[in-house]
Design a protein around this motif. Structure first.
Motif, PDB file in Angstrom:
ATOM      1  N   LEU A 109       0.838  -1.203   0.000  1.00  0.00           N
ATOM      2  CA  LEU A 109       0.000   0.000   0.000  1.00  0.00           C
ATOM      3  C   LEU A 109       0.871   1.250   0.000  1.00  0.00           C
ATOM      4  N   LEU A 110       1.944   1.237   0.781  1.00  0.00           N
ATOM      5  CA  LEU A 110       2.821   2.406   0.866  1.00  0.00           C
ATOM      6  C   LEU A 110       3.531   2.702  -0.452  1.00  0.00           C
ATOM      7  N   GLU A 111       3.603   1.701  -1.323  1.00  0.00           N
ATOM      8  CA  GLU A 111       4.249   1.897  -2.618  1.00  0.00           C
ATOM      9  C   GLU A 111       3.295   2.446  -3.668  1.00  0.00           C
ATOM     10  N   CYS A 112       2.022   2.560  -3.329  1.00  0.00           N
ATOM     11  CA  CYS A 112       1.027   3.059  -4.287  1.00  0.00           C
ATOM     12  C   CYS A 112       1.296   4.509  -4.656  1.00  0.00           C
ATOM     13  N   ASP A 136       8.919   6.715   6.656  1.00  0.00           N
ATOM     14  CA  ASP A 136      10.026   6.518   5.722  1.00  0.00           C
ATOM     15  C   ASP A 136       9.559   6.593   4.273  1.00  0.00           C
ATOM     16  N   ALA A 137       8.295   6.247   4.038  1.00  0.00           N
ATOM     17  CA  ALA A 137       7.745   6.305   2.682  1.00  0.00           C
ATOM     18  C   ALA A 137       7.237   7.701   2.330  1.00  0.00           C
ATOM     19  N   GLY A 138       7.392   8.639   3.274  1.00  0.00           N
ATOM     20  CA  GLY A 138       6.996  10.020   3.006  1.00  0.00           C
ATOM     21  C   GLY A 138       5.528  10.314   3.208  1.00  0.00           C
ATOM     22  N   LYS A 139       4.828   9.463   3.962  1.00  0.00           N
ATOM     23  CA  LYS A 139       3.389   9.644   4.173  1.00  0.00           C
ATOM     24  C   LYS A 139       3.098  10.319   5.513  1.00  0.00           C
ATOM     25  N   SER A 160       9.999   8.049  15.233  1.00  0.00           N
ATOM     26  CA  SER A 160       9.278   8.304  13.983  1.00  0.00           C
ATOM     27  C   SER A 160       8.651   9.691  13.996  1.00  0.00           C
ATOM     28  N   GLY A 161       8.118  10.089  15.163  1.00  0.00           N
ATOM     29  CA  GLY A 161       7.534  11.423  15.272  1.00  0.00           C
ATOM     30  C   GLY A 161       8.562  12.514  15.047  1.00  0.00           C
TER      31      GLY A 161
END
Length: 413
Positions: A109-112, A136-139, A160-161
């Motif tokens: 899903l993160l690669e969509c 990390d995926a920029g979302k 992560s925050g």
């Protein structure tokens, strides 16, 4: 940059009235035009493209409110179970090529393409890695509480925050009660000193037993019943009691110094291993003890009088707060208060609007992560003290490397 109102500040009542809150006024943020430089892959209609990770009951419920907001478009979904993904996808018009299953389906899903943000409503044991991978995926990330089931997971979310703030991304942790205007005002007055010297406190989260989803003795059935297993949910003390724990933390402002507790399990069900009763004494600075009791079994007496309540006592009065119930102050400086009975819905609707505002205005402070992680750790501290029947300090929890064994063998990747 224009500064946006912060509903998680107790003083927010000055700009966000009870009438606005209860009438769905959070929808005033909907339909905002999204600045292209703030949302990288926004849909052609200017809406924020979101993917749902976790398509079960809570995920399906909150998706309806994201859609009703008007500023989002749900464009992808992921869940371990095929039937959940397909039911969700059909309802929200998601193409079959953007529906993903398995433990690692969310990675696909993160690669969509055409995806700005994710909503994470999976079991809590998966949250730290899913939040980290999404950042990390920029979302941008809208995450359910609790954010983790153990201290290492909490540290991962905190990191992560910070990384999201640096990368100009939003990570938002969904606590409904911080939007209750009566609770906000009660906490504001507490912090102004209306109770005098705080002497002690009491917190409760008493309710009936959680239902079991029937099925054969398989890893899939265990995952379907994740709420009942300590490794997957964090135990009731973390997954459910975090509401009351966060209310307590909001009031006390600093974590407790230590905790000691005890408890057990009355249930004879072969499904699950969570304790269904627990008592914890949290010791705060300045000789302030706060007791916390929890139960999740049916006793025939009813639970509403002890359900998600925090009370504090001081030399000048007493404070009473209840999730979706009465919030007030008695004593020398009384506050009549009131109650927001539809808080479960209205709090989520307000948070959805706040997430939209943060993304579209570039507010990357991610303040919900800080208290989301700290309250999570306080709940883990109480669970540890209870299960191990010993004194546990805050410093010990901060440094703890104890990780839950999720026992995911046999599940498809």
């Amino acid at each position: 940059m224009k500064k946006t109102a912060n509903i998680h500040d107790p003083s927010f009542k000055d700009t966000f009235s009870r009438r606005t809150f209860l009438s769905g006024g959070a929808a005033a943020f909907s339909g905002m035009v999204v600045a292209p430089h703030l949302v990288r892959g926004a849909t052609a209609n200017g809406k924020i493209a979101v993917g749902m990770i976790g398509c079960g009951g809570r995920g399906g419920w909150i998706a309806n409110h994201f859609k009703a907001h008007g500023g989002y478009e749900i464009t992808a979904c992921a869940d371990y179970f095929q039937d959940k993904v397909d039911a969700f996808g059909e309802k929200h018009g998601i193409d079959a090529s953007r529906r993903f299953t398995g433990l690692n389906g969310y990675k696909k899903l993160l690669e969509c393409g055409n995806l700005d943000a994710v909503i994470i409503k999976s079991p809590p044991c998966f949250h730290p890695q899913q939040i980290a991978d999404a950042v990390d995926a920029g979302k941008h990330v809208y995450a359910a509480k609790p954010v983790a089931v153990d201290a290492p997971g909490c540290r991962t979310v905190a990191e992560s925050g910070k990384r999201a703030t640096k990368n100009k991304q939003v990570v938002f942790v969904d606590f409904q009660h911080r939007n209750d205007p009566f609770l906000q005002e009660t906490v504001k007055r507490l912090h102004e000193g209306v109770l005098g010297k705080i002497t002690f406190g009491e917190a409760f989260n008493h309710s009936g037993e959680c239902g079991v989803k029937p099925g054969p003795d398989t890893p899939e059935t265990r995952l379907k019943n994740w709420l009942l297993y300590k490794a997957l949910s964090g135990d009731y003390m973390v997954e459910i009691n975090i509401h009351s724990v966060d209310m307590m933390h909001w009031m006390m402002q600093k974590p407790p110094l230590s905790a000691i507790g005890s408890g057990g399990r009355t249930s004879k069900s072969p499904v699950g291993d969570n304790w269904d009763y627990l008592g914890v004494l949290y010791q705060y600075a300045n000789d302030v003890p706060v007791t916390f009791t929890s139960k999740r079994y049916n006793d025939g007496a009813g639970e509403q009088d002890k359900h998600q309540i925090v009370e504090l006592y001081g030399t000048d009065g007493r404070l009473h707060t209840k999730y979706a119930g009465r919030c007030m102050i008695l004593g020398r400086n009384p506050y009549k208060g009131g109650k927001t009975t539809t808080l479960y819905r209205d709090g989520a609707v307000a948070n959805i609007a706040l997430f939209h505002t943060a993304v579209t205005t570039g507010d990357y402070s991610n303040s919900t992560v800080e208290y989301g992680v700290e309250s999570n750790l306080i709940a883990i501290m109480g669970r540890t003290a209870g299960y191990e029947k010993r004194l546990v300090t805050w410093d010990e929890i901060l440094k703890s490397d104890d990780r839950m064994d999720l026992k995911l063998d046999g599940l498809k990747a």
